[in-house]
Design an enzyme around this catalytic site. Structure first.
Site, PDB file in Angstrom:
ATOM      1  CD  GLU A  59      -0.939   0.054   3.812  1.00 42.06           C
ATOM      2  OE1 GLU A  59      -2.007  -0.601   3.827  1.00 42.06           O
ATOM      3  OE2 GLU A  59      -0.511   0.707   4.795  1.00 42.06           O
ATOM      4  CG  HIS A  61      -0.606   5.427   3.629  1.00 43.68           C
ATOM      5  ND1 HIS A  61       0.460   5.902   4.346  1.00 43.68           N
ATOM      6  CD2 HIS A  61      -0.646   4.081   3.860  1.00 43.68           C
ATOM      7  CE1 HIS A  61       1.028   4.898   4.996  1.00 43.68           C
ATOM      8  NE2 HIS A  61       0.385   3.771   4.717  1.00 43.68           N
ATOM      9  CG  HIS A  65       3.453   3.677   8.331  1.00 42.59           C
ATOM     10  ND1 HIS A  65       2.295   3.770   9.047  1.00 42.59           N
ATOM     11  CD2 HIS A  65       3.124   3.016   7.195  1.00 42.59           C
ATOM     12  CE1 HIS A  65       1.311   3.204   8.366  1.00 42.59           C
ATOM     13  NE2 HIS A  65       1.779   2.744   7.238  1.00 42.59           N
ATOM     14  CG  HIS A  99       4.450   0.965   3.154  1.00 44.45           C
ATOM     15  ND1 HIS A  99       3.887   2.098   2.610  1.00 44.45           N
ATOM     16  CD2 HIS A  99       3.642   0.594   4.174  1.00 44.45           C
ATOM     17  CE1 HIS A  99       2.789   2.398   3.279  1.00 44.45           C
ATOM     18  NE2 HIS A  99       2.603   1.488   4.232  1.00 44.45           N
ATOM     19  CB  CYS A 113       3.560   0.996  13.096  1.00 44.23           C
ATOM     20  SG  CYS A 113       3.170   2.074  11.702  1.00 44.23           S
TER      21      CYS A 113
END
Ligand code: MN
Length: 145
Positions: A59, A61, A65, A99, A113
């Site tokens: 994914e 975004h 993270h 990732h 995370c």
């Protein structure tokens, strides 16, 4: 506020949750929320654990993270690179960077995370994006989707 570790990567009063609500694009992974924001730290700290042969969603975004490996070993796709990671490694995943984490070896891969409480939804690759990613042979061999 103390969230006490009670052994074996479980914490008092913290539920072991499904990684995501549904889907077949990940495997053998759990989620625990250790911190859910306070005052000027509007962040969530989660602990994810991927069993051997498991993997997280491929994914990307807008949100970042910050990952700290706590146990085990694994490989992570970060953009166009695959890195081997192990205990105490720190990984920052910038905005809009593909990732995916995979557990390698015989122990589970466990990592903290950190994310902002307010964040955009993760996006999986479109067919076209997947084709583009797979033009790099080592990535084609790596990704699970
Ligand atoms: Mn993500």
């Amino acid at each position: 506020m103390l969230t006490r570790h009670r052994g074996n990567f479980q914490w008092d009063d913290v539920a072991v949750l499904a990684y995501k609500e549904e889907g077949t694009h990940f495997k053998n992974i759990t989620r625990q929320v250790l911190f859910d924001g306070l005052a000027d730290v509007p962040c969530q700290l989660r602990y994810f654990e991927i069993e051997p042969a498991g993997y997280s969603t491929l994914e990307q975004h807008q949100h970042v993270h910050l990952v700290i490996i706590l146990r085990g070993q694994g490989d992570v796709l970060l953009g166009q690179h695959i890195h081997h990671v192990a205990q105490n490694d720190v990984i920052a995943i910038p905005p809009h960077t593909w990732h995916q984490f995979q557990a390698t070896g015989e122990d589970s891969l466990g990592f903290l995370c950190l994310v902002n409480q307010e964040r955009d939804k993760a996006l999986r690759p479109t067919e076209d994006e997947l084709h583009l990613l797979c033009e790099i042979p080592k990535i084609a061999a790596f990704i699970r989707s």
